[in-house]
Scaffold this active site. Structure first.
Site, PDB file in Angstrom:
ATOM      1  N   GLU A   1      46.277  43.576  45.977  1.00  0.00           N
ATOM      2  CA  GLU A   1      47.554  43.898  46.634  1.00  0.00           C
ATOM      3  C   GLU A   1      48.597  44.115  45.548  1.00  0.00           C
ATOM      4  O   GLU A   1      48.395  43.706  44.396  1.00  0.00           O
ATOM      5  CB  GLU A   1      47.971  42.739  47.555  1.00  0.00           C
ATOM      6  CG  GLU A   1      46.966  42.535  48.686  1.00  0.00           C
ATOM      7  CD  GLU A   1      47.366  41.424  49.647  1.00  0.00           C
ATOM      8  OE1 GLU A   1      48.446  40.816  49.454  1.00  0.00           O
ATOM      9  OE2 GLU A   1      46.600  41.191  50.580  1.00  0.00           O
TER      10      GLU A   1
ATOM     11  N   GLY B   1      46.669  40.729  41.919  1.00  0.00           N
ATOM     12  CA  GLY B   1      45.590  41.455  41.237  1.00  0.00           C
ATOM     13  C   GLY B   1      44.602  40.472  40.658  1.00  0.00           C
ATOM     14  O   GLY B   1      43.636  40.077  41.317  1.00  0.00           O
ATOM     15  N   SER B   2      44.887  40.006  39.440  1.00  0.00           N
ATOM     16  CA  SER B   2      43.995  39.020  38.797  1.00  0.00           C
ATOM     17  C   SER B   2      43.931  37.733  39.602  1.00  0.00           C
ATOM     18  O   SER B   2      42.883  37.123  39.756  1.00  0.00           O
ATOM     19  CB  SER B   2      44.517  38.707  37.385  1.00  0.00           C
ATOM     20  OG  SER B   2      44.374  39.838  36.558  1.00  0.00           O
TER      21      SER B   2
ATOM     22  N   TRP C   1      45.417  49.866  44.959  1.00  0.00           N
ATOM     23  CA  TRP C   1      44.375  50.180  43.958  1.00  0.00           C
ATOM     24  C   TRP C   1      42.977  50.209  44.555  1.00  0.00           C
ATOM     25  O   TRP C   1      42.035  49.666  43.970  1.00  0.00           O
ATOM     26  CB  TRP C   1      44.450  49.196  42.780  1.00  0.00           C
ATOM     27  CG  TRP C   1      45.681  49.422  41.980  1.00  0.00           C
ATOM     28  CD1 TRP C   1      46.803  48.650  41.976  1.00  0.00           C
ATOM     29  CD2 TRP C   1      45.943  50.521  41.109  1.00  0.00           C
ATOM     30  NE1 TRP C   1      47.743  49.208  41.155  1.00  0.00           N
ATOM     31  CE2 TRP C   1      47.234  50.355  40.609  1.00  0.00           C
ATOM     32  CE3 TRP C   1      45.203  51.649  40.707  1.00  0.00           C
ATOM     33  CZ2 TRP C   1      47.834  51.261  39.727  1.00  0.00           C
ATOM     34  CZ3 TRP C   1      45.778  52.543  39.836  1.00  0.00           C
ATOM     35  CH2 TRP C   1      47.083  52.344  39.357  1.00  0.00           C
TER      36      TRP C   1
ATOM     37  N   THR D   1      39.724  51.922  45.229  1.00  0.00           N
ATOM     38  CA  THR D   1      38.879  53.051  44.835  1.00  0.00           C
ATOM     39  C   THR D   1      38.282  53.680  46.091  1.00  0.00           C
ATOM     40  O   THR D   1      37.776  52.957  46.957  1.00  0.00           O
ATOM     41  CB  THR D   1      37.744  52.576  43.898  1.00  0.00           C
ATOM     42  OG1 THR D   1      38.329  52.026  42.738  1.00  0.00           O
ATOM     43  CG2 THR D   1      36.811  53.723  43.528  1.00  0.00           C
TER      44      THR D   1
ATOM     45  N   GLN E   1      39.319  60.310  16.996  1.00  0.00           N
ATOM     46  CA  GLN E   1      39.685  60.339  15.573  1.00  0.00           C
ATOM     47  C   GLN E   1      38.753  61.253  14.769  1.00  0.00           C
ATOM     48  O   GLN E   1      39.204  62.034  13.928  1.00  0.00           O
ATOM     49  CB  GLN E   1      39.656  58.898  15.016  1.00  0.00           C
ATOM     50  CG  GLN E   1      40.314  58.750  13.659  1.00  0.00           C
ATOM     51  CD  GLN E   1      41.828  58.989  13.738  1.00  0.00           C
ATOM     52  OE1 GLN E   1      42.427  58.927  14.807  1.00  0.00           O
ATOM     53  NE2 GLN E   1      42.428  59.306  12.597  1.00  0.00           N
TER      54      GLN E   1
ATOM     55  N   GLU F   1      37.975  45.826  38.255  1.00  0.00           N
ATOM     56  CA  GLU F   1      36.944  44.823  38.608  1.00  0.00           C
ATOM     57  C   GLU F   1      37.094  43.564  37.742  1.00  0.00           C
ATOM     58  O   GLU F   1      36.111  42.949  37.324  1.00  0.00           O
ATOM     59  CB  GLU F   1      35.551  45.436  38.568  1.00  0.00           C
ATOM     60  CG  GLU F   1      35.468  46.598  39.551  1.00  0.00           C
ATOM     61  CD  GLU F   1      34.094  46.895  40.087  1.00  0.00           C
ATOM     62  OE1 GLU F   1      33.241  46.020  40.040  1.00  0.00           O
ATOM     63  OE2 GLU F   1      33.907  48.024  40.578  1.00  0.00           O
TER      64      GLU F   1
HETATM   65  N1  CAA Z   1      30.542  33.696  42.819  1.00  0.00           N
HETATM   66  C1  CAA Z   1      30.605  32.873  43.901  1.00  0.00           C
HETATM   67  N2  CAA Z   1      31.645  32.058  44.131  1.00  0.00           N
HETATM   68  C2  CAA Z   1      32.667  32.076  43.243  1.00  0.00           C
HETATM   69  C3  CAA Z   1      32.667  32.889  42.107  1.00  0.00           C
HETATM   70  C4  CAA Z   1      31.546  33.738  41.912  1.00  0.00           C
HETATM   71  N3  CAA Z   1      31.470  34.552  40.860  1.00  0.00           N
HETATM   72  N4  CAA Z   1      33.803  32.701  41.413  1.00  0.00           N
HETATM   73  C5  CAA Z   1      34.497  31.785  42.089  1.00  0.00           C
HETATM   74  N5  CAA Z   1      33.808  31.399  43.201  1.00  0.00           N
HETATM   75  C6  CAA Z   1      34.185  30.406  44.173  1.00  0.00           C
HETATM   76  C7  CAA Z   1      34.398  29.042  43.514  1.00  0.00           C
HETATM   77  O1  CAA Z   1      33.171  28.330  43.422  1.00  0.00           O
HETATM   78  C8  CAA Z   1      35.378  28.381  44.437  1.00  0.00           C
HETATM   79  O2  CAA Z   1      34.690  27.870  45.560  1.00  0.00           O
HETATM   80  P1  CAA Z   1      35.028  26.408  46.176  1.00  0.00           P
HETATM   81  O3  CAA Z   1      36.427  26.541  46.727  1.00  0.00           O
HETATM   82  O4  CAA Z   1      34.018  26.215  47.225  1.00  0.00           O
HETATM   83  O5  CAA Z   1      34.956  25.441  45.042  1.00  0.00           O
HETATM   84  C9  CAA Z   1      36.243  29.538  44.932  1.00  0.00           C
HETATM   85  O6  CAA Z   1      35.468  30.725  44.735  1.00  0.00           O
HETATM   86  C10 CAA Z   1      37.532  29.658  44.157  1.00  0.00           C
HETATM   87  O7  CAA Z   1      37.202  29.811  42.791  1.00  0.00           O
HETATM   88  P2  CAA Z   1      38.204  29.525  41.612  1.00  0.00           P
HETATM   89  O8  CAA Z   1      38.842  28.191  41.817  1.00  0.00           O
HETATM   90  O9  CAA Z   1      37.487  29.759  40.335  1.00  0.00           O
HETATM   91  O10 CAA Z   1      39.306  30.641  41.893  1.00  0.00           O
HETATM   92  P3  CAA Z   1      40.557  31.108  41.038  1.00  0.00           P
HETATM   93  O11 CAA Z   1      41.680  31.303  41.986  1.00  0.00           O
HETATM   94  O12 CAA Z   1      40.745  30.216  39.864  1.00  0.00           O
HETATM   95  O13 CAA Z   1      40.143  32.583  40.582  1.00  0.00           O
HETATM   96  C11 CAA Z   1      39.123  34.274  39.235  1.00  0.00           C
HETATM   97  C12 CAA Z   1      39.021  32.881  39.886  1.00  0.00           C
HETATM   98  C13 CAA Z   1      37.844  34.385  38.431  1.00  0.00           C
HETATM   99  C14 CAA Z   1      40.303  34.403  38.333  1.00  0.00           C
HETATM  100  C15 CAA Z   1      39.189  35.354  40.342  1.00  0.00           C
HETATM  101  O14 CAA Z   1      40.418  35.300  41.017  1.00  0.00           O
HETATM  102  C16 CAA Z   1      38.977  36.743  39.797  1.00  0.00           C
HETATM  103  O15 CAA Z   1      37.853  37.154  39.526  1.00  0.00           O
HETATM  104  N6  CAA Z   1      40.092  37.543  39.641  1.00  0.00           N
HETATM  105  C17 CAA Z   1      39.985  38.940  39.320  1.00  0.00           C
HETATM  106  C18 CAA Z   1      39.921  39.743  40.588  1.00  0.00           C
HETATM  107  C19 CAA Z   1      39.339  41.121  40.364  1.00  0.00           C
HETATM  108  O16 CAA Z   1      38.334  41.301  39.692  1.00  0.00           O
HETATM  109  N7  CAA Z   1      39.968  42.123  40.998  1.00  0.00           N
HETATM  110  C20 CAA Z   1      39.492  43.471  40.960  1.00  0.00           C
HETATM  111  C21 CAA Z   1      39.367  43.962  42.372  1.00  0.00           C
HETATM  112  S1  CAA Z   1      38.354  45.375  42.645  1.00  0.00           S
HETATM  113  C22 CAA Z   1      39.048  46.665  41.807  1.00  0.00           C
HETATM  114  O17 CAA Z   1      39.230  46.568  40.637  1.00  0.00           O
HETATM  115  C23 CAA Z   1      39.393  47.922  42.521  1.00  0.00           C
HETATM  116  C24 CAA Z   1      38.255  48.782  42.850  1.00  0.00           C
HETATM  117  O18 CAA Z   1      38.253  49.378  43.922  1.00  0.00           O
HETATM  118  C25 CAA Z   1      37.185  49.003  41.876  1.00  0.00           C
END
Ligand code: CAA
Length: 387
Positions: free
Chosen positions: A129, A133-134, A158, A160, A342, A369
């Protein structure tokens, strides 16, 4: 490269098929579509017919029934010809189909995977949104259950394939107080009342892939369109991104290889001070570093692909392998594209050579991603026992 012993005849066949298709159908139009920003719908449909839009999807759901390595190899070849085509392919395969196969009901797989895996329809994944994002768990959009329907409200960005998608897998809060545990996932089909496409992003690179905002205004969908249970959405989104990041790694290798090969060709033709520029260490060492990083990225990406296959048997998450592959391969793509420009000198800055497109396309692999800062955070947590 020594990794080739990991490949089966089937892998080599799909890699070759993707290479042939890319050279014949994509390379001739890549520059023109990059400039106009037009979506290459005809080619995407052809890629569907070739089985590229659902490579790991079982044949009973319209896919090719192959493994992750096959997906990596085919995606890399498409990306080598044009990153935009590979972006659409990557989202369709991993961000869209993978999660539904893993978490969907039989009915949902039939209805929402089959037409997308076969390329008849295009799928999109909508998590981000404008203010989230992150930190994906801070989304503001809301889904409220009303009888046997959900009412969706919010603005997504954003996305795709947002402007062209027939079905969107969208993530919204059903219980904001629960944070990540209050997110749920839904299917929204094109034409649903209250669902519309917003601003189309004017992008630096991957210009022929379409990216836009999506708008939900009292958009009513059947409760049966929820993927997984209420509150499962964040896990579905993260699990899916693990698969998606392997795709971005493969895409990055494709861009890096294209930049490397163009540079080798140019350096063997272009002369300065009485010799070919490849004979100068200033050029040769760049090529050496590019080649070395590409092979290292390939190793990490193949390892992530194998970890994902293992996951099917053992259930051990491949999050670490996927993040390391995405991180290193995307920085390799940027490194190679930078050096390619380059090496080409002024020609590298001109639209008459493809390396300026590789340079613009490579950048997004470090951002989408999950930015590379997020990948480093994920890797630190998992490898250094931070969490
Ligand atoms: N697989 C399964 N479960 C997962 C996981 C994974 N890889 N990563 C986290 N979880 C679970 C955790 O186990 C946790 O579960 P519980 O509540 O049961 O314990 C829950 O998810 C929350 O996890 P975190 O506490 O680690 O969450 P966080 O808020 O600290 O965030 C983060 C973690 C890794 C930063 C995550 O927010 C993230 O990956 N952010 C980036 C988002 C992203 O990649 N966005 C791109 C979107 S797509 C795009 O780019 C556009 C497109 O169209 C291509």
């Amino acid at each position: 490269m020594s990794f080739s012993h990991l490949l089966t005849d089937e892998h080599r066949m799909i890699e070759q098929a993707a290479r042939d298709f890319a050279q014949k159908e994509i390379v001739p139009i890549a520059t023109e579509f990059d400039e106009s920003g037009e979506f290459p719908l005809e080619n995407i449909k052809k890629m569907g017919k070739m089985g590229f839009m659902g490579i790991e999807v079982p044949e009973e759901y319209g896919g090719s029934g192959m493994d992750t390595m096959a997906y990596v190899l085919a995606l890399k070849e498409i990306a080598k010809a044009d990153a935009s085509h590979s972006t659409v392919m990557s989202v369709n395969n991993s961000l869209y189909c993978y999660g539904i196969l893993k978490f969907g009901t039989e009915e949902q797989k039939q209805k929402f995977v089959t037409p997308v895996a076969s390329g008849e329809k295009i799928g999109a994944y909508s998590l981000t949104e404008p203010m989230s994002g992150s930190d994906a768990a801070t989304m503001r959009s809301r889904a409220v259950l009303d009888g046997d329907e959900y009412v969706l409200n919010g603005l997504k960005s954003w996305v795709t394939s947002g402007p062209v998608a027939d079905i969107v897998l969208v993530f919204m809060m059903t219980d904001a107080e629960k944070g990540a545990r209050g997110v749920s996932a839904f299917f929204v089909e094109a034409g649903t009342k209250g669902f519309s496409r917003g601003k189309k992003e004017p992008k630096l690179g991957i210009r022929a892939s379409a990216t836009s905002e999506l708008i939900f205004e009292d958009c009513r969908i059947p409760a049966a369109n929820r993927l997984g249970k209420e509150g499962d959405g964040f896990k579905i989104a993260m699990t899916t991104l693990d698969a998606g990041r392997i795709g971005i790694a493969a895409q990055s290798i494709g861009i890096a290889e294209a930049a490397f090969e163009a540079s080798v060709e140019f350096a063997n033709i272009r002369e300065a001070f009485g010799k070919k520029i490849v004979e100068f260490q200033g050029t040769g060492f760049k090529l050496a570093d590019m080649k070395t990083r590409i092979e290292a990225a390939r190793g990490l990406t193949y390892d992530a692909a194998m970890a994902k296959e293992e996951f099917k048997k053992t259930g051990r998450r491949f999050t670490l392998e996927a993040s390391m592959a995405k991180l290193f391969a995307s920085e390799t793509a940027m490194f190679c594209a930078h050096h390619a420009v380059q090496i080409h000198g002024g020609m590298g800055y001109s639209k008459e050579y493809p390396v300026e497109r590789y340079f613009r396309d490579a950048k997004v692999t470090e951002i989408y991603e999950g930015t590379n800062e997020i990948q480093r955070m994920v890797i630190t947590r998992l490898a250094a026992g931070l969490k």
